[in-house]
Design an enzyme around this catalytic site. Structure first.
Site, mmCIF file in Angstrom:
data_model
loop_
_atom_site.group_PDB
_atom_site.id
_atom_site.type_symbol
_atom_site.label_atom_id
_atom_site.label_comp_id
_atom_site.label_asym_id
_atom_site.label_seq_id
_atom_site.Cartn_x
_atom_site.Cartn_y
_atom_site.Cartn_z
ATOM 1 N N ASP A 34 -4.403 2.693 5.395
ATOM 2 C CA ASP A 34 -4.384 1.721 4.320
ATOM 3 C C ASP A 34 -5.667 0.912 4.437
ATOM 4 O O ASP A 34 -6.269 0.825 5.516
ATOM 5 C CB ASP A 34 -3.146 0.816 4.451
ATOM 6 C CG ASP A 34 -3.075 -0.208 3.348
ATOM 7 O OD1 ASP A 34 -3.189 0.181 2.164
ATOM 8 O OD2 ASP A 34 -2.923 -1.397 3.660
ATOM 9 N N ASP A 60 -6.605 -2.640 2.853
ATOM 10 C CA ASP A 60 -6.490 -4.091 3.033
ATOM 11 C C ASP A 60 -5.422 -4.425 4.073
ATOM 12 O O ASP A 60 -4.276 -4.034 3.942
ATOM 13 C CB ASP A 60 -6.167 -4.756 1.697
ATOM 14 C CG ASP A 60 -7.160 -4.373 0.613
ATOM 15 O OD1 ASP A 60 -8.368 -4.361 0.907
ATOM 16 O OD2 ASP A 60 -6.729 -4.071 -0.514
#
Length: 179
Positions: free
Chosen positions: A12, A14
């Site tokens: 992922d 952020d």
């Protein structure tokens, strides 16, 4: 002769690679390249994983595009900057929101499955690393082993992850032992 399936670490963006801005208890993406701060140790982690022969593929929900609070151009600019700083093989985003009911928005596994098809990745020998329940569930649905980076967000946590860490770098030995 066919090439052997490849292994990957799906990351992922952020909250895993770069810092999220937490606004009213909700993690938010950087609003510009000027706000793009890598999490401590991220470059070293990526160098170590990539150096071990693992593909590094970012899979990131970016619903602020659908919500109109972030442009696709800004998201692409952030991703270009991240690729300039880190040895990433691919960056995939979902610009949709839940109401769109697409196959790419995590917890749906569409981004992982599509990347696996494009890159010849064996999902059961790969890893999904995320900081929210959606990341972990997407990884599980795709058949990956999962690592939860616990940032302490005041929201629902994941269930059934294979490993929980406080920082991305803590996951490296575990991933490398199983890769």
């Amino acid at each position: 002769m066919t090439a052997s399936p490849r292994r990957a670490v799906f990351l992922d963006r952020d909250g895993v690679l770069n810092r999220s801005r937490v606004v009213d208890g909700v993690p938010r993406p950087p609003a510009s390249v000027a706000e793009l701060d890598l999490e401590p140790g991220t470059r070293d982690v990526c160098d170590r994983l990539h150096g071990a022969g693992l593909l590094l593929i970012v899979v990131s929900n970016q619903p602020d595009v659908a919500r109109g609070t972030l442009t696709i151009e800004t998201v692409e600019e952030l991703n270009r900057e991240l690729r300039a700083r880190l040895p990433l093989d691919d960056v995939r985003i979902c610009p949709h929101d839940d109401a769109d009911r697409c196959a790419c928005r995590k917890p749906e596994p569409g981004m992982l499955i599509d990347a696996a098809a494009d890159w010849g990745i064996e999902l059961r020998r790969s890893f999904m690393v995320g900081d929210r329940w959606r990341d972990i569930e997407a990884g599980q649905r795709a058949g990956c082993r999962t690592v939860f980076v616990d940032r302490g967000y005041p929201e629902r946590g994941p269930e059934g992850q294979d490993l929980t860490v406080g920082q991305l770098e803590e996951a490296v030995p575990w991933i490398l032992d199983r890769a």
